[in-house]
Write a protein that holds these residues in place. Structure first.
Motif, PDB file in Angstrom:
ATOM      1  N   THR A 180      -5.929   8.801  -1.255  1.00  0.00           N
ATOM      2  CA  THR A 180      -5.371   7.414  -1.693  1.00  0.00           C
ATOM      3  C   THR A 180      -5.081   6.671  -0.552  1.00  0.00           C
ATOM      4  O   THR A 180      -5.075   6.958   0.802  1.00  0.00           O
ATOM      5  CB  THR A 180      -4.370   7.774  -2.520  1.00  0.00           C
ATOM      6  N   ASP A 235      -2.208   5.430   0.500  1.00  0.00           N
ATOM      7  CA  ASP A 235      -0.996   5.805   0.881  1.00  0.00           C
ATOM      8  C   ASP A 235      -1.328   7.222   1.857  1.00  0.00           C
ATOM      9  O   ASP A 235      -0.666   7.253   2.962  1.00  0.00           O
ATOM     10  CB  ASP A 235      -0.002   6.217   0.087  1.00  0.00           C
ATOM     11  N   GLU A 236      -2.219   8.136   1.495  1.00  0.00           N
ATOM     12  CA  GLU A 236      -2.566   8.921   2.261  1.00  0.00           C
ATOM     13  C   GLU A 236      -3.236   8.655   3.633  1.00  0.00           C
ATOM     14  O   GLU A 236      -3.048   9.073   4.735  1.00  0.00           O
ATOM     15  CB  GLU A 236      -3.725  10.273   1.514  1.00  0.00           C
ATOM     16  N   ASN A 284       3.460  -3.041   2.273  1.00  0.00           N
ATOM     17  CA  ASN A 284       4.408  -1.728   2.377  1.00  0.00           C
ATOM     18  C   ASN A 284       5.024  -1.614   4.051  1.00  0.00           C
ATOM     19  O   ASN A 284       5.442  -0.596   4.303  1.00  0.00           O
ATOM     20  CB  ASN A 284       3.456  -0.389   2.067  1.00  0.00           C
ATOM     21  N   LEU A 290      -3.000   5.744   5.157  1.00  0.00           N
ATOM     22  CA  LEU A 290      -2.204   4.842   6.053  1.00  0.00           C
ATOM     23  C   LEU A 290      -1.389   6.152   6.817  1.00  0.00           C
ATOM     24  O   LEU A 290      -1.043   5.919   8.026  1.00  0.00           O
ATOM     25  CB  LEU A 290      -1.291   4.060   5.094  1.00  0.00           C
ATOM     26  N   LYS A 291      -0.840   7.035   5.910  1.00  0.00           N
ATOM     27  CA  LYS A 291      -0.155   8.066   6.620  1.00  0.00           C
ATOM     28  C   LYS A 291      -0.651   9.054   7.683  1.00  0.00           C
ATOM     29  O   LYS A 291      -0.135   9.105   8.766  1.00  0.00           O
ATOM     30  CB  LYS A 291       0.646   9.039   5.405  1.00  0.00           C
ATOM     31  N   TYR A 322      -2.256  -4.627   1.063  1.00  0.00           N
ATOM     32  CA  TYR A 322      -1.243  -3.395   0.758  1.00  0.00           C
ATOM     33  C   TYR A 322      -0.395  -2.785   1.844  1.00  0.00           C
ATOM     34  O   TYR A 322       0.577  -2.641   1.633  1.00  0.00           O
ATOM     35  CB  TYR A 322      -2.315  -2.254  -0.090  1.00  0.00           C
ATOM     36  N   ALA A 323      -1.207  -2.511   2.824  1.00  0.00           N
ATOM     37  CA  ALA A 323      -0.481  -2.061   3.949  1.00  0.00           C
ATOM     38  C   ALA A 323       0.543  -2.921   4.490  1.00  0.00           C
ATOM     39  O   ALA A 323       1.663  -2.587   4.815  1.00  0.00           O
ATOM     40  CB  ALA A 323      -1.413  -1.872   5.455  1.00  0.00           C
ATOM     41  N   GLU A 337       3.473  -1.284   6.745  1.00  0.00           N
ATOM     42  CA  GLU A 337       2.755  -0.154   7.774  1.00  0.00           C
ATOM     43  C   GLU A 337       1.847  -0.827   9.041  1.00  0.00           C
ATOM     44  O   GLU A 337       1.453  -1.733   8.842  1.00  0.00           O
ATOM     45  CB  GLU A 337       1.616   0.500   6.731  1.00  0.00           C
ATOM     46  N   LEU A 343      -7.115   0.457  -4.965  1.00  0.00           N
ATOM     47  CA  LEU A 343      -5.847   1.158  -4.587  1.00  0.00           C
ATOM     48  C   LEU A 343      -6.190   2.543  -4.918  1.00  0.00           C
ATOM     49  O   LEU A 343      -5.187   3.371  -4.818  1.00  0.00           O
ATOM     50  CB  LEU A 343      -4.654   0.628  -4.896  1.00  0.00           C
ATOM     51  N   THR A 390      -2.515  14.800  -0.503  1.00  0.00           N
ATOM     52  CA  THR A 390      -1.662  15.330  -1.218  1.00  0.00           C
ATOM     53  C   THR A 390      -2.222  16.250  -2.340  1.00  0.00           C
ATOM     54  O   THR A 390      -3.165  15.894  -3.256  1.00  0.00           O
ATOM     55  CB  THR A 390      -0.860  14.280  -2.438  1.00  0.00           C
TER      56      THR A 390
END
Length: 374
Positions: free
Chosen positions: A118, A120-121, A101, A123-124, A97-98, A103, A54, A134
């Motif tokens: 990452t 998170d980045e 969360n 997925l966003k 993980y998705a 997603e 991750l 970020t």
């Protein structure tokens, strides 16, 4: 004797059974310990593996990888694509993980994603259709700074020293390499022998995100030039039609940046300079004198106006050999779209407000009123 012997045998058997129970208990105890250790060690390494899965593949990487997300792609497909492209370590872990969360609703399309992103980045980005990262830090370069002032800003925010930065941007090898990368932006005009710094005016003022803790001087310079490219490219066709160059545009815009305080002033001052250029009159703008002197002064003296330097527009007609500062978007736009006036003169009063005149007599009256206080 017989009865005693039987008792002894029974006692011995009881003792042996007790020993056997102790041995079994020890065996069970050590097996339990071994199992606990196996589970603990396995859990530790599993945790380490999931944690590493991750994290970004290459946290310091500035390279991008293009991926295509087909219409209707689910999380399984997207996770597999990301793993195959080397953007994540494990598709299953990314998928779970998705899901954890919550997603979903990913956008189809073509993406330029980085191995430094990452989960998170990623997925966003896949949810919004835009690439998100970020930054480690951001750096702001204000409009109107010279390369030496920009070097000080960079030295304050990065590990690149002022001396290293200036040496790099003035290097012939650097200019040659940048010309290969930005052929439409950086031309041989920057090699004019009268130019103080070849990249003066080419380092666009803006707030820049950086994704490395210690970016190299090359990364910093190319990031700023990318800013110039983005803001100049829309005008390339118009410049070509007028037979003007990017160097001309940035030089002109740098004068507006140092003279004007408002967008309307920029456009009007641009008209003044255009009118004077058409009539073959010197531009006579104080910021070029200060650049010629290489120092900041609150007021330019009559002696200063006589400095023998190619940048001094009191002594030389036309534009100076190159920009005198980093122009922002408003100044660049004002050069492309100036006001249409008959003004040939302007001056700034003590509050910084500019006053314009069509004739020299009008200019003298404005000077008496706003400068001399008569």
């Amino acid at each position: 004797m017989a009865k005693g012997s039987k008792k002894d045998v029974m006692f011995e058997r009881m003792q042996e059974q007790k020993k056997e129970v102790k041995v079994v208990r020890k065996i069970v105890f050590w097996i339990a310990i071994a199992l606990i250790l196996v589970v603990a060690v396995g859990g530790f390494f599993t945790y380490r593996y999931i944690k590493s899965a991750l994290e970004p593949i290459e946290a310091e990487s500035d390279k991008t990888v293009q991926i295509e997300v087909p219409i209707g792609s689910g999380l399984d497909t997207i996770s597999q694509i990301l793993e195959e492209k080397g953007l994540i370590k494990n598709a299953k872990i990314f998928k779970y993980y998705a899901k954890v969360n919550n997603e979903s609703d990913f956008q189809a399309g073509t993406y330029e994603l980085s191995k430094a992103m990452t989960p998170d980045e990623l997925l966003k980005s896949l949810k919004t259709g835009k690439v998100y990262r970020t930054p480690v830090f951001s750096m702001t370069i204000p409009e109107g700074l010279t390369v030496e002032q920009i070097a000080e800003r960079i030295a304050a925010k990065t590990t690149v020293t002022k001396e290293e930065f200036l040496t790099y941007i003035d290097s012939d090898d650097t200019i040659m390499n940048l010309q290969a990368i930005y052929p439409e932006i950086i031309t041989d005009e920057v090699k004019n022998e009268n130019i103080r710094h070849p990249l003066e005016g080419y380092l666009f003022p803006a707030t820049y995100p950086f994704y490395e803790k210690e970016p190299t001087v090359q990364t910093v310079v190319e990031t700023l030039i990318d800013g110039t490219k983005a803001n100049v490219t829309p005008y390339l066709a118009a410049l070509e039609e007028e037979k003007k160059s990017v160097h001309w545009l940035l030089t002109f815009a740098s004068l507006l940046e140092r003279e004007a305080t408002a967008q309307a002033d920029r456009q009007t001052i641009a008209s003044v300079f255009n009118n004077r250029l058409k009539e073959g009159m010197p531009l006579q703008t104080d910021p070029t004198v200060l650049y010629s002197l290489g120092e900041h002064k609150d007021k330019v003296s009559l002696k200063d106006l006589e400095v023998n330097n190619a940048y001094n527009t009191y002594q030389n007609k036309g534009l100076p050999p190159g920009p005198i500062a980093a122009p922002g978007a408003a100044s660049i736009e004002a050069v492309i779209d100036p006001s249409d006036t008959s003004y040939f003169y302007f001056l700034a009063d003590k509050t910084g407000k500019n006053h314009f005149a069509k004739t020299y007599d009008e200019h003298l009256k404005l000077k008496a009123k706003y400068i001399d206080g008569k």
